[in-house]
Design an enzyme around this catalytic site. Structure first.
Site, short mmCIF file in Angstrom:
data_model
loop_
_atom_site.label_atom_id
_atom_site.label_comp_id
_atom_site.label_asym_id
_atom_site.label_seq_id
_atom_site.Cartn_x
_atom_site.Cartn_y
_atom_site.Cartn_z
N HIS A 1 0.91 -1.27 -0.02
CA HIS A 1 -0.01 -0.05 -0.10
C HIS A 1 0.85 1.19 -0.09
O HIS A 1 2.01 1.44 0.82
CB HIS A 1 -0.89 -0.03 1.22
N GLY B 1 3.52 22.35 10.70
CA GLY B 1 4.70 21.57 11.08
C GLY B 1 6.05 22.24 10.23
O GLY B 1 5.71 23.06 9.70
N THR C 1 12.09 9.73 10.30
CA THR C 1 11.45 8.21 10.39
C THR C 1 9.84 8.18 10.14
O THR C 1 9.40 7.17 9.65
CB THR C 1 11.88 7.52 11.53
N ALA C 2 9.21 9.40 10.46
CA ALA C 2 7.98 9.21 10.63
C ALA C 2 7.14 9.84 9.66
O ALA C 2 5.93 10.06 9.44
CB ALA C 2 7.43 9.87 11.88
N GLY C 3 8.06 10.62 8.51
CA GLY C 3 7.39 11.16 7.32
C GLY C 3 6.60 12.52 7.36
O GLY C 3 6.66 13.35 8.47
#
Lengths: 299, 299
Positions: B82, B163, B170-172
């Site tokens: 996905h 943001g 790492t969290a995109g």
């Protein structure tokens, strides 16, 4: 609320707004029960309270109701069009969700025993809770009404299930029992001909050869220029809305008449509507467990 | 719970059972939110959480989710079928009962601002919350996926709504937005001919000239010897179940094929089923307010 029981006690006061408000307030203050509706009829001199809760909540609500009603309603002075036998006339207990009929029968016995003991009001268990076949039907129990009960109770057949052997001097007697949810459902027809509504009512109702859990009669809606098949569905799980609707549609068509609309009067369990959606959408399984709001009630 | 908002965040972990359990447990412990469902797909390497609560509960649930997921999911090591762009990939907010779309849009902005500030994850508002037309469609935002975002974000058109100006290492990045409830609804046909399901899917779906809020495709159900019209209903209030069902029935009949059954996949708001009952029973008013269980949710 995991287990939902509905209770719709009828009280013999429908005219004195202040007295009704005091009784309603007492029930509203009881812990664990929610009062959803109060509907009063002055001509009947009678009010119907709709409360829901789990077993403990319903017990608390009925206790509060008796404390408030027995001290405020005097049947020796009560007049109204509706037959009645008690200050609190009838206490039906209805399993809605997560509660079984057996649990409601057990609850009716508990509540009945408590009423007899604490308030000195004789209690007759009726419908699913009845201790004898002749006591299932509320109308049979109520025959003779408040004024006739001192005499009626002398017959061995009418010894109460709980409480004293004579009616309470001012609060009479009460019927308590578990029953299936009842749905009042009306189907309106595009004709002024009452005979058509009457014939359809006779075709669909149990006594006429129709559905086992259907009572029906024809009613004129003069102001709308229509007639109505007025239906009481006493067990929508076994005689469901959609089946009755389709039968009425077929019978009406035979007379060249269309269904203009229909209406549910008062409250209905969600299942009754989910079952209609399931039928018409040909759902392969009952959708109730997939409904977000129902999942919210599970906690 | 008077105001009910549903939130179905998708996270980029669908294989590591222990990691999923830790994240789920964090959400479950958040105050005022109820976790109704978790469904994980190892091939997609993705899980979908279904939570409900009022605005405060959803805020608490999403905060707990980010605390748990950002520290546990590393997109630089993530593989799955996905497409994905974030550890928490998308946070859809859905008004169910007593909450409006506008309130969910406002909530998405609040939550987006908090995520950007507290976790240093860039936030794109999408669907009803989108700050530009080109950001309504989640697939457009996600294009390039995690690996492409450092570059994509240098384009002025892809400055985030909240943001930092670069993806979290790492969290995109994450998409947050309000949208209407989505119902996955399948209709099964009594034929093995996939072409029939395909033709009906094309007839009912928006891009083919069909219902505005319907996506559909034909699917083979080999083990049943049937085919299926697999439907995503993106707004059941405007393109309702019963209308789509009747259209499929008519199109199927034209091919000499019957509807064998249908199924709702996952959860549905009660209203979608009440609307079907209202249509077929020709109810003169929407029955939702007369449903006992719905009245219980009002408090």
């Amino acid at each position: 609320m995991k287990n939902v029981i509905e209770c719709v006690p009828n009280i013999s006061e429908g005219a004195d707004a202040r007295r009704i408000a005091e009784i309603v307030e007492a029930v509203r203050s009881a812990p664990g029960v929610r009062l959803l509706d109060v509907s009063s009829d002055a001509a009947h001199n009678r009010s119907v309270l709709t409360m829901v809760g789990d077993a403990a909540g319903i017990r608390a609500g009925i206790e509060a109701l008796f404390i408030a009603a027995v001290s405020r309603i005097d049947l020796t002075r009560h007049k109204g069009e509706h037959p009645r036998m008690g200050a609190v006339d009838v206490v039906p207990l209805i399993p809605i969700r997560g509660a079984t009929m057996d649990e409601c029968v057990a609850l009716s016995r508990e509540i009945g025993a408590a009423i007899g003991e604490r308030f000195g009001v004789p209690v007759y268990l009726y419908e699913e809770s009845a201790s004898a076949e002749g006591r299932r039907n509320l109308a049979e129990i109520r025959k003779g009404e408040f004024e006739g009960f001192a005499k009626k109770m002398q017959e061995p057949a009418w010894k109460p299930d709980f409480g004293p052997a004579a009616p309470h001097a001012t609060a009479g007697v009460v019927a308590v029992g578990a029953r299936a949810p009842l749905i009042a459902y009306n189907i309106n027809l595009g004709t002024r001909d009452l005979a058509v509504a009457d014939r359809i009512a006779r075709a669909i109702r149990h006594i006429g050869g129709g559905f086992r859990y259907v009572k029906a009669m024809g009613v004129e809606l003069a102001e709308r220029g229509q007639v109505q098949v007025s239906i009481n569905m006493t067990n929508y799980k076994k005689s469901p809305l959609h089946r009755v609707f389709e039968c009425v549609r077929s019978e009406a068509e035979r007379h060249g008449v269309a269904i203009v609309g229909s209406e549910i009067v008062g409250l209905t369990p969600a299942d009754a509507l989910f079952a209609a959606a399931e039928h018409y959408l040909r759902l392969e399984s009952p959708p109730g467990n997939q409904v977000l709001e129902m999942r919210l009630l599970e906690e």
